[in-house]
Design an enzyme around this catalytic site. Structure first.
Site, PDB file in Angstrom:
ATOM      1  N   ILE A  60       0.744  -1.108   0.077  1.00  0.00           N
ATOM      2  CA  ILE A  60      -0.190   0.035  -0.035  1.00  0.00           C
ATOM      3  C   ILE A  60       0.905   1.327   0.196  1.00  0.00           C
ATOM      4  CG2 ILE A  60      -0.367  -0.042   2.481  1.00  0.00           C
ATOM      5  CD1 ILE A  60      -3.198   0.716   2.176  1.00  0.00           C
ATOM      6  N   CYS A  61       0.591   2.338  -0.766  1.00  0.00           N
ATOM      7  CA  CYS A  61       1.198   3.560  -0.618  1.00  0.00           C
ATOM      8  C   CYS A  61      -0.063   4.506  -0.397  1.00  0.00           C
ATOM      9  CB  CYS A  61       1.975   3.824  -1.745  1.00  0.00           C
ATOM     10  SG  CYS A  61       0.875   4.023  -3.473  1.00  0.00           S
ATOM     11  N   ALA A  62       0.191   5.774  -1.075  1.00  0.00           N
ATOM     12  CA  ALA A  62      -0.934   6.961  -0.732  1.00  0.00           C
ATOM     13  C   ALA A  62      -2.055   6.736  -1.745  1.00  0.00           C
ATOM     14  CB  ALA A  62      -0.516   8.070  -1.018  1.00  0.00           C
ATOM     15  N   THR A  88      -3.735   4.153   0.642  1.00  0.00           N
ATOM     16  CA  THR A  88      -4.262   4.599   1.746  1.00  0.00           C
ATOM     17  C   THR A  88      -5.538   5.525   1.681  1.00  0.00           C
ATOM     18  OG1 THR A  88      -2.074   4.226   2.913  1.00  0.00           O
ATOM     19  CG2 THR A  88      -3.551   5.630   4.251  1.00  0.00           C
TER      20      THR A  88
END
Length: 107
Positions: A60-62, A88
């Protein structure tokens, strides 16, 4: 690219899935998925040995861009990895809990 929607990811996360957050530390501390382990994009190639090979890794990232690239890196190195669609940001928009601070879980 192997991806998972946030609803399916939430179920896996609730069951104790391994969550890898590839954002930068200053992003991570402002709010991350409970239990997510931080290894920033720039460090991941050198730290793949720190990851579990016996379980799926949810990356997961932004927003999902960096996680797709890092998921590709992991799958090319033999890991079972999925990128979380929407990252996220989507996790937060769906009303799911976040942890603020440098630790994977609330203290």
């Amino acid at each position: 690219m192997p991806e998972v929607q946030v609803q399916a990811f939430a179920a896996a996360q609730a069951d104790g899935a391994f969550v890898l957050d590839v954002r930068e530390p200053h992003e991570y501390v402002t709010g991350h998925v409970p239990g997510a382990q931080l290894i920033p994009v720039g460090q991941l190639p050198a730290r793949v040995r720190d990851l579990p090979r016996d379980e799926r890794i949810y990356v997961i990232c932004a927003s999902g861009n960096r996680s797709r690239v890092m998921t590709d890196l992991l799958t090319r190195n033999g890991f079972d990895a999925l990128s979380v669609q929407g990252g996220t940001g989507e996790w937060v928009r769906s009303g799911r809990p976040v942890v603020v601070g440098p630790h994977p879980n609330a203290s």
